[in-house]
Design a protein around this motif. Sequence first.
Motif, short mmCIF file in Angstrom:
data_model
loop_
_atom_site.label_atom_id
_atom_site.label_comp_id
_atom_site.label_asym_id
_atom_site.label_seq_id
_atom_site.Cartn_x
_atom_site.Cartn_y
_atom_site.Cartn_z
N TYR A 211 8.42 -28.44 72.69
CA TYR A 211 9.82 -27.99 72.71
C TYR A 211 10.68 -29.00 73.45
O TYR A 211 11.76 -29.39 72.98
N ASN B 252 9.93 -13.37 82.38
CA ASN B 252 8.83 -14.19 81.83
C ASN B 252 8.53 -15.41 82.71
O ASN B 252 8.21 -16.46 82.21
N GLY C 192 4.64 -17.57 74.41
CA GLY C 192 5.69 -18.15 73.57
C GLY C 192 7.09 -17.65 73.86
O GLY C 192 8.04 -17.99 73.17
N GLU C 193 7.23 -16.83 74.90
CA GLU C 193 8.53 -16.26 75.25
C GLU C 193 9.35 -17.28 76.06
O GLU C 193 8.79 -18.03 76.86
N PRO C 194 10.68 -17.30 75.88
CA PRO C 194 11.51 -18.20 76.69
C PRO C 194 11.30 -17.93 78.18
O PRO C 194 11.20 -16.77 78.60
N GLU D 164 -0.09 -22.86 75.08
CA GLU D 164 1.25 -22.54 75.59
C GLU D 164 1.88 -23.75 76.29
O GLU D 164 3.08 -24.01 76.14
N ASP E 8 2.91 -26.16 73.54
CA ASP E 8 4.14 -25.69 72.89
C ASP E 8 5.37 -25.97 73.75
O ASP E 8 6.42 -26.36 73.24
N HIS E 9 5.23 -25.77 75.05
CA HIS E 9 6.33 -26.04 75.97
C HIS E 9 6.70 -27.52 75.94
O HIS E 9 7.88 -27.88 75.82
N PRO F 228 9.72 -22.40 75.71
CA PRO F 228 8.72 -21.34 75.68
C PRO F 228 7.73 -21.45 76.83
O PRO F 228 7.41 -22.54 77.30
#
Length: 135
Positions: free
Chosen positions: A36, A18, A114-116, A29, A32-33, A110
């Motif tokens: 986090y 990813n 949204g994947e790590p 995205e 969101d990162h 993420p």
Amino acid sequence: MAKYLLLKHYRGAPRGVNDVPMDQWTQGEIDDHIAYMQRFADRLEASGEFVDGQALAPEGMWVQYGGEGKAPVTDGPFAETKDLIAGWMIIDVDSQDRAVELAGELSAAPGKNGEPIHEWLEVRPFLAHPPTVEG
């Protein structure tokens, strides 16, 4: 307690699980990162393990002492690589194991969809005492 630098490297080209370059992420995205990262820092601040942290802009330069006169400057911040330092965090933890545990968790921030991102982080202890030379 020992201080460690968690150094985040941004990769401009895919290299792993990813590992989609950030310029291909949506604004959501990216948000969101960043959220986090902020929650991670807030949690460490509450536990007393957070010292400081900062994201870095992609612009930069290399500067080297040039003797008398003006120091030479080269565009940067990276020379012949797709990697650049994206940011850093300083933590103050009980052990190297704890520093590695936190770096592993931070690596799961993420990314695309949204994947790590499974980002590699450089974990560096601060030099506690200058080295001594015995002769």
